[in-house]
Design an enzyme around this catalytic site. Structure first.
Site, PDB file in Angstrom:
ATOM      1  N   ARG A  33      -7.156 -11.016   3.612  1.00  0.00           N
ATOM      2  CA  ARG A  33      -6.081 -10.188   2.702  1.00  0.00           C
ATOM      3  C   ARG A  33      -5.238 -10.839   1.397  1.00  0.00           C
ATOM      4  O   ARG A  33      -4.235 -11.072   1.000  1.00  0.00           O
ATOM      5  CB  ARG A  33      -4.077  -9.915   3.237  1.00  0.00           C
ATOM      6  CG  ARG A  33      -4.241  -9.548   3.993  1.00  0.00           C
ATOM      7  CD  ARG A  33      -4.593  -7.691   4.095  1.00  0.00           C
ATOM      8  NE  ARG A  33      -4.575  -6.734   5.024  1.00  0.00           N
ATOM      9  CZ  ARG A  33      -5.049  -6.402   5.943  1.00  0.00           C
ATOM     10  NH1 ARG A  33      -5.839  -7.100   6.056  1.00  0.00           N
ATOM     11  NH2 ARG A  33      -4.108  -5.580   6.211  1.00  0.00           N
ATOM     12  N   SER A  73       1.674  -3.566   6.711  1.00  0.00           N
ATOM     13  CA  SER A  73       2.004  -3.977   7.663  1.00  0.00           C
ATOM     14  C   SER A  73       3.435  -5.621   6.755  1.00  0.00           C
ATOM     15  O   SER A  73       2.648  -5.549   6.082  1.00  0.00           O
ATOM     16  CB  SER A  73       0.668  -5.324   8.059  1.00  0.00           C
ATOM     17  OG  SER A  73      -0.335  -4.545   8.634  1.00  0.00           O
ATOM     18  N   GLU A 133       2.625 -10.295   4.150  1.00  0.00           N
ATOM     19  CA  GLU A 133       1.447  -9.966   3.758  1.00  0.00           C
ATOM     20  C   GLU A 133       1.749  -8.749   2.202  1.00  0.00           C
ATOM     21  O   GLU A 133       1.209  -9.225   1.699  1.00  0.00           O
ATOM     22  CB  GLU A 133       1.011  -8.943   5.026  1.00  0.00           C
ATOM     23  CG  GLU A 133      -0.632  -8.663   4.111  1.00  0.00           C
ATOM     24  CD  GLU A 133      -0.335  -6.555   4.150  1.00  0.00           C
ATOM     25  OE1 GLU A 133      -1.066  -6.258   3.416  1.00  0.00           O
ATOM     26  OE2 GLU A 133      -0.909  -6.845   5.679  1.00  0.00           O
TER      27      GLU A 133
END
Ligand code: EPU
Length: 337
Positions: free
Chosen positions: A164, A237, A333
């Site tokens: 990510r 998320s 995130e």
């Protein structure tokens, strides 16, 4: 080019916070972007480039310029017997690009089906799902340097991809604006069915392992588990899955033998944030107008009128209880603005 003053970002963030920016500028071509950078007007004060705001949390109104790319187009630039290169405008929806790959039987993007977001941000965030990450199919990224106005082409290696993350998100944040991404896809029918319950779902529904069926199965799993951002504000998320040292993991695993995990390498193990949040009893809970989704504990939702601050307050409570119970720090995130 579109320019709006004192503009609501309600339609530009999937949490659906009604925050405003001083100026919103949307350009349609690389030349328009170059012109904006050469003029420099919007880059003197605070500025931020967004995609469709599917991974952003606005804490408050934005006191500067929000830029958005409407650079479109998907162009087949090279075709060999076994693979293709497709150059895509940063402002295209990532899932539209996947739909096109699937219809042409170009393999490699299908596991990322239905992830919200645009092509430019996919290459910043290294989006991922079902055992695939965008870095696996990125060939090159074209960008313009806001500091010295140069056009640059970065290879996948130069982008410094990690889970990510990329150099665009770390040391290059605020330096480059991505205009196009070229993806490398395979014409060979290689599918990745090993992650999660993709293979089980294909078997359960007695479906052949075709690229179309994989896309459909993944879209159905996502629709079943994840709230539709058009209906319930959320940014996917909220936390990353923490990676911990193996020794620490072994101790945890003794205490929680049913804890799922994924081996990262010899020394590191990834533990699922969703499972820990769920174990702390957060699933379906609310704090003010912010809540934890009742089918997937990793998704924080706007229950109606939440502000960014309310979602952050909930996130902090969750981080605290996970730390208390498991001794693990979870990093968001989602990007806070
Ligand atoms: N689990 C629970 N309770 C829950 C949800 C999950 O115990 O409420 C357990 C599951 O049983 C599973 C584990 O936690 O053993 C992990 O859950 P899951 O596989 O559903 O996915 P995840 O690790 O939470 C990651 C990505 C998702 C991606 C899915 C599918 C991150 C931070 N998230 O989630 O990406 O769709 O895998 O590949 O890596 C996103 O980035 O926005 C996103 C949705």
């Amino acid at each position: 080019m579109k320019t709006r003053h004192d503009y609501s970002l309600l339609a530009h963030n999937t949490f659906h916070f009604d925050v405003r920016c001083k100026l919103f500028v949307e350009y349609e071509t690389e030349d328009e972007l170059k012109q904006l950078i050469d003029e420099g007007t919007y880059f003197q004060g605070p500025w931020l480039h967004i995609g469709c705001g599917s991974n952003l949390l606005f804490r408050a109104d934005y006191p500067g310029t929000i830029l958005h790319s409407a650079i479109k187009g998907m162009e087949l630039i090279d075709e060999k017997e076994t693979n293709v290169l497709v150059r895509v405008g940063a402002g295209e929806l990532f899932d539209d690009f996947i739909a096109r790959c699937v219809s042409r039987h170009w393999y490699g993007a299908e596991n990322l089906s239905l992830i919200p977001g645009e092509v430019g941000s996919s290459a910043v965030q290294n989006i991922g799902a079902y055992g695939a990450e965008v870095k696996d199919i990125v060939h090159t990224v074209e960008a313009i340097d806001v500091e010295n106005h140069d056009s640059r082409v970065f290879s996948r290696e130069e982008c410094g991809y990690a889970y990510r993350s990329s150099r665009f998100k770390r040391e290059w944040a605020g330096r480059y604006i991505i205009t196009h991404v070229t993806f490398h896809l395979s014409k060979r029918p290689i599918l990745n069915l090993d992650y999660g319950n993709v293979r089980d779902e294909l078997n359960r529904q007695q479906l052949d392992s075709t690229i179309e069926n994989v896309r459909n199965v993944i879209m159905n799993i996502r629709r079943e588990k994840l709230p539709d951002p058009d209906v319930t504000g959320n940014a996917g998320s909220f936390f990353m899955n923490p990676v911990i040292g193996r020794q620490r993991f072994e101790l945890l695993h003794e205490a929680y033998p049913d804890m799922p995990y994924y081996d990262v390498d010899e020394d590191n193990v990834k533990v699922p944030a969703a499972w820990m949040i769920d174990r702390c009893g957060w699933k379906g809970q609310r704090l003010g107008n912010a809540g934890v989704h009742n089918k997937q504990a990793l998704i924080l939702v706007n229950c109606g009128q939440a502000t960014g601050q309310e979602v952050i307050a909930l996130a902090k409570e969750i981080q605290y209880s996970v730390f208390q119970q498991f001794g693990i720090n979870m990093e968001p995130e989602v990007n806070f603005v």
